[in-house]
Scaffold this motif. Structure first.
Motif, PDB file in Angstrom:
ATOM      1  N   GLN A 143     -11.687   6.439  23.553  1.00  0.00           N
ATOM      2  CA  GLN A 143     -12.632   6.285  22.407  1.00  0.00           C
ATOM      3  C   GLN A 143     -12.449   5.162  21.721  1.00  0.00           C
ATOM      4  N   GLU A 144     -11.226   4.481  21.560  1.00  0.00           N
ATOM      5  CA  GLU A 144     -10.946   3.198  21.162  1.00  0.00           C
ATOM      6  C   GLU A 144     -11.639   1.823  22.140  1.00  0.00           C
ATOM      7  N   ARG A 145     -11.254   2.243  23.382  1.00  0.00           N
ATOM      8  CA  ARG A 145     -11.868   1.238  24.451  1.00  0.00           C
ATOM      9  C   ARG A 145     -13.242   1.212  24.260  1.00  0.00           C
ATOM     10  N   ASP A 146     -14.105   2.528  24.154  1.00  0.00           N
ATOM     11  CA  ASP A 146     -15.509   2.439  24.103  1.00  0.00           C
ATOM     12  C   ASP A 146     -16.011   1.619  22.813  1.00  0.00           C
ATOM     13  N   ALA A 147     -15.328   1.979  21.805  1.00  0.00           N
ATOM     14  CA  ALA A 147     -15.693   1.275  20.331  1.00  0.00           C
ATOM     15  C   ALA A 147     -15.411   0.066  20.357  1.00  0.00           C
ATOM     16  N   GLN A 148     -14.404  -0.422  20.946  1.00  0.00           N
ATOM     17  CA  GLN A 148     -14.081  -1.880  20.979  1.00  0.00           C
ATOM     18  C   GLN A 148     -15.170  -2.670  21.767  1.00  0.00           C
ATOM     19  N   GLU A 149     -15.620  -2.230  22.755  1.00  0.00           N
ATOM     20  CA  GLU A 149     -16.596  -2.709  23.735  1.00  0.00           C
ATOM     21  C   GLU A 149     -18.023  -2.786  23.095  1.00  0.00           C
ATOM     22  N   LYS A 150     -18.353  -1.708  22.358  1.00  0.00           N
ATOM     23  CA  LYS A 150     -19.738  -1.672  21.776  1.00  0.00           C
ATOM     24  C   LYS A 150     -19.731  -2.432  20.460  1.00  0.00           C
ATOM     25  N   ARG A 151     -18.656  -2.458  19.760  1.00  0.00           N
ATOM     26  CA  ARG A 151     -18.551  -3.301  18.273  1.00  0.00           C
ATOM     27  C   ARG A 151     -18.289  -4.902  18.718  1.00  0.00           C
ATOM     28  N   PHE A 152     -17.444  -5.215  19.611  1.00  0.00           N
ATOM     29  CA  PHE A 152     -16.772  -6.575  19.733  1.00  0.00           C
ATOM     30  C   PHE A 152     -17.029  -7.165  20.920  1.00  0.00           C
ATOM     31  N   GLY A 153     -17.600  -6.400  21.999  1.00  0.00           N
ATOM     32  CA  GLY A 153     -17.790  -6.665  23.533  1.00  0.00           C
ATOM     33  C   GLY A 153     -16.274  -7.022  24.026  1.00  0.00           C
ATOM     34  N   ARG A 154     -15.437  -6.456  23.653  1.00  0.00           N
ATOM     35  CA  ARG A 154     -13.861  -6.604  24.319  1.00  0.00           C
ATOM     36  C   ARG A 154     -14.031  -5.733  25.601  1.00  0.00           C
ATOM     37  N   ASN A 155     -13.419  -6.094  26.704  1.00  0.00           N
ATOM     38  CA  ASN A 155     -13.338  -5.300  27.939  1.00  0.00           C
ATOM     39  C   ASN A 155     -11.868  -4.872  28.184  1.00  0.00           C
ATOM     40  N   LEU A 156     -11.477  -3.690  27.482  1.00  0.00           N
ATOM     41  CA  LEU A 156     -10.124  -3.213  27.722  1.00  0.00           C
ATOM     42  C   LEU A 156     -10.212  -2.117  28.746  1.00  0.00           C
ATOM     43  N   ARG A 157      -8.975  -1.832  29.544  1.00  0.00           N
ATOM     44  CA  ARG A 157      -8.906  -0.981  30.539  1.00  0.00           C
ATOM     45  C   ARG A 157      -8.109   0.100  30.195  1.00  0.00           C
ATOM     46  N   TYR A 158      -8.478   1.229  30.418  1.00  0.00           N
ATOM     47  CA  TYR A 158      -7.871   2.341  29.967  1.00  0.00           C
ATOM     48  C   TYR A 158      -6.858   2.977  31.266  1.00  0.00           C
ATOM     49  N   LEU A 159      -5.635   3.253  31.111  1.00  0.00           N
ATOM     50  CA  LEU A 159      -4.807   3.539  31.957  1.00  0.00           C
ATOM     51  C   LEU A 159      -4.317   5.107  31.615  1.00  0.00           C
ATOM     52  N   ASP A 160      -4.479   6.015  32.876  1.00  0.00           N
ATOM     53  CA  ASP A 160      -3.761   7.343  32.468  1.00  0.00           C
ATOM     54  C   ASP A 160      -2.460   7.377  32.837  1.00  0.00           C
ATOM     55  N   ARG A 161      -2.008   8.678  32.683  1.00  0.00           N
ATOM     56  CA  ARG A 161      -0.274   8.903  32.721  1.00  0.00           C
ATOM     57  C   ARG A 161       0.160   8.234  33.983  1.00  0.00           C
ATOM     58  N   GLU A 162      -0.560   8.643  34.998  1.00  0.00           N
ATOM     59  CA  GLU A 162       0.013   7.973  36.484  1.00  0.00           C
ATOM     60  C   GLU A 162      -0.083   6.480  36.681  1.00  0.00           C
ATOM     61  N   ALA A 163      -1.397   5.861  36.043  1.00  0.00           N
ATOM     62  CA  ALA A 163      -1.492   4.506  36.232  1.00  0.00           C
ATOM     63  C   ALA A 163      -0.316   3.774  35.421  1.00  0.00           C
ATOM     64  N   THR A 164      -0.172   4.353  34.110  1.00  0.00           N
ATOM     65  CA  THR A 164       0.817   3.760  33.083  1.00  0.00           C
ATOM     66  C   THR A 164       2.241   3.650  33.774  1.00  0.00           C
ATOM     67  N   ARG A 165       2.601   4.639  34.440  1.00  0.00           N
ATOM     68  CA  ARG A 165       3.954   4.953  34.931  1.00  0.00           C
ATOM     69  C   ARG A 165       4.139   4.198  36.087  1.00  0.00           C
ATOM     70  N   ALA A 166       3.095   3.909  36.786  1.00  0.00           N
ATOM     71  CA  ALA A 166       3.460   3.157  37.882  1.00  0.00           C
ATOM     72  C   ALA A 166       3.617   1.689  37.608  1.00  0.00           C
ATOM     73  N   LEU A 167       3.359   1.333  36.425  1.00  0.00           N
ATOM     74  CA  LEU A 167       3.672   0.061  35.828  1.00  0.00           C
ATOM     75  C   LEU A 167       4.946   0.041  35.078  1.00  0.00           C
ATOM     76  N   LEU A 168       4.953   0.855  34.416  1.00  0.00           N
ATOM     77  CA  LEU A 168       6.195   1.460  33.338  1.00  0.00           C
ATOM     78  C   LEU A 168       6.935   2.588  33.545  1.00  0.00           C
ATOM     79  N   SER A 169       8.026   2.497  34.230  1.00  0.00           N
ATOM     80  CA  SER A 169       8.505   3.730  34.773  1.00  0.00           C
ATOM     81  C   SER A 169       9.297   4.375  33.443  1.00  0.00           C
ATOM     82  N   SER A 170       8.685   5.029  32.563  1.00  0.00           N
ATOM     83  CA  SER A 170       9.298   5.378  31.300  1.00  0.00           C
ATOM     84  C   SER A 170       8.742   6.843  31.414  1.00  0.00           C
ATOM     85  N   PRO A 171       9.588   7.788  30.936  1.00  0.00           N
ATOM     86  CA  PRO A 171       9.022   9.100  30.682  1.00  0.00           C
ATOM     87  C   PRO A 171       8.529   9.113  29.129  1.00  0.00           C
TER      88      PRO A 171
END
Length: 431
Positions: A143-171
């Motif tokens: 929701q924050e990603r969508d709001a930031q894009e609509k309000r300020f034109g920012r292009n943020l990427r959402y990473l789910d749990r699997e994608a996040t932990r592939a980069l940051l191996s933390s429980p």
């Protein structure tokens, strides 16, 4: 510099300074259009913008350029303030909140442009900052990603749990927002690059020159150091967490808050088992951790924790290392090579304090928590005002020099931080 001259404390940034130039203390009678008190990033940005416009400017720094928080921080450059957009909107209204937020986006661009146009290669900008959540907050992040894009034109990427932990191996981590337009860098080398350009443009910088007294009434302001008297038409105060009693309205308006940073030993293979991204990382806790890889991924620069103590605790490295290891248990054997602290300035409303105190007397301070973009934006808008170009600095009028509460304010900040820690811990247990 002589043996008696001020020096930087031992930090990763001091150890990796790109150049060793220094600036002499102020001596004798000095006349200038603008005198800036404070050689952090806000003062340097303002001085640079004034020098670019051909104004005569003298900058006075009590220690060394970027000696305080400006040269000791995590080096994250991304939009936003220490407080939330919702809190700004409640205080200033939606339209003004939007303008203020867009100003922080401009601040990121200012830093990037200065690095590129001035060739400050040793600022070593590295793209990408990730904000991770330590609870199952994926829907809110989207929701924050969508709001930031609509309000300020920012292009943020959402990473789910699997994608996040592939980069940051933390429980501990459940999801993330990645801002590829943000970056992290070497703030001390950047600050010194600004200083070199200021002097190239015939601006003057004096290190080791604390201001002892100031007469701020009348059309000509007079400031006195140990060996100099400066006369100026305009005076700008850009001091931060190390502000003394010279300008009482500032001293009463914010609190010095300490934060801590450590540098690990070089262990690229071990670190690579835990952190597989060159992006900077910060978590969603209200006083959370932030960290990034340096030296090509061979070391971690890890920051976090805040306190109202103005003296460095002896166990600062142990405190931060505990945070690191509970986040990444596989780093249990990773040793700490160095740890340090720095004082930031926070106003009670958690916004920068930028404005005109009286004719010819300006202030630009209280950048704690999100200072790399806001010092650039703040220094720019106050320079514009001094040049008489516009009044964008008035955007900060709802966030003035509010009394910090004195010792009661200090106690309230520490109690609030402890309350935040308890709430964050409870939220994680309930995930």
């Amino acid at each position: 510099m002589s043996a008696a001259s001020p020096s930087y404390i031992d930090t990763y940034y001091r150890r990796t300074l790109a150049s060793g130039e220094s600036y002499p203390p102020a001596e004798g009678p000095i006349k200038t259009e603008v005198c800036i008190v404070g050689g952090g990033l806000a003062g340097l940005t303002a001085a640079l913008e004034l020098a670019r416009a051909g104004r005569s400017v003298v900058l006075l720094e009590a220690e060394r350029i970027a000696w305080g928080a400006s040269g000791r921080n995590g080096g994250f450059v991304s939009p936003g303030y220490a407080t939330s957009l919702a809190a700004i909107e409640r205080q200033a209204g939606r339209d003004q909140a939007d303008e203020l937020y867009r100003l922080t986006m401009e601040g990121v661009d200012i830093v990037r442009h200065n690095i590129e146009s001035l060739g400050i290669v040793d600022a070593a900008p590295s793209p990408g900052i990730m904000r991770v959540v330590r609870h199952d907050g994926g829907a809110a992040l989207q929701q924050e990603r969508d709001a930031q894009e609509k309000r300020f034109g920012r292009n943020l990427r959402y990473l789910d749990r699997e994608a996040t932990r592939a980069l940051l191996s933390s429980p501990k981590y459940h999801a993330a927002l990645a801002d590829d337009d943000a970056f992290h860098f070497h703030p001390l080398n950047y600050a010194r690059g600004l200083a070199r350009e200021i002097t190239r443009l015939r601006g003057t910088i004096h290190e080791g020159s604390p201001v002892l007294a100031a007469e701020l009434d009348g059309p000509i302001k007079r400031l006195r150091t140990a060996r100099a008297t400066i006369e100026a038409e305009q005076v700008l105060f850009t001091t931060g967490g190390y502000t003394g009693n010279l300008f009482a309205p500032l001293k009463r308006a914010f609190l010095p808050i300490a934060t801590y940073v450590l540098l690990t030993e070089a262990a690229p293979e071990l670190i690579g088992e835990a952190i597989r991204t060159s992006a900077g990382v910060g978590d969603d806790r209200r006083a959370g951790d932030y960290y990034r890889l340096v030296e090509g991924g061979s070391r971690i620069l890890w920051g976090g924790r805040i306190t109202t103590r103005t003296t460095e605790p002896r166990n600062v490295a142990a405190l931060l290392r505990h945070e690191m290891v509970t986040t990444y248990p596989q780093l249990e054997k990773l040793k700490v090579e160095l740890a340090w602290s720095g004082l930031m300035s926070y106003a009670r409303h958690l916004m920068p304090q930028i404005g005109q105190y009286r004719p010819g007397v300006w202030y630009c301070t209280a950048f704690g928590g999100h200072g790399m973009n806001t010092t650039a934006a703040g220094g720019t808008v106050i320079a514009e005002a001094i040049r008489g170009e516009n009044d964008r600095y008035r955007l900060f009028a709802p966030f003035g020099l509010v009394w910090n509460g004195g010792p009661f304010g200090t106690a309230a900040v520490q109690l609030t931080y402890w309350r935040y820690q308890a709430a964050d811990a409870l939220r994680e247990r309930q995930r």
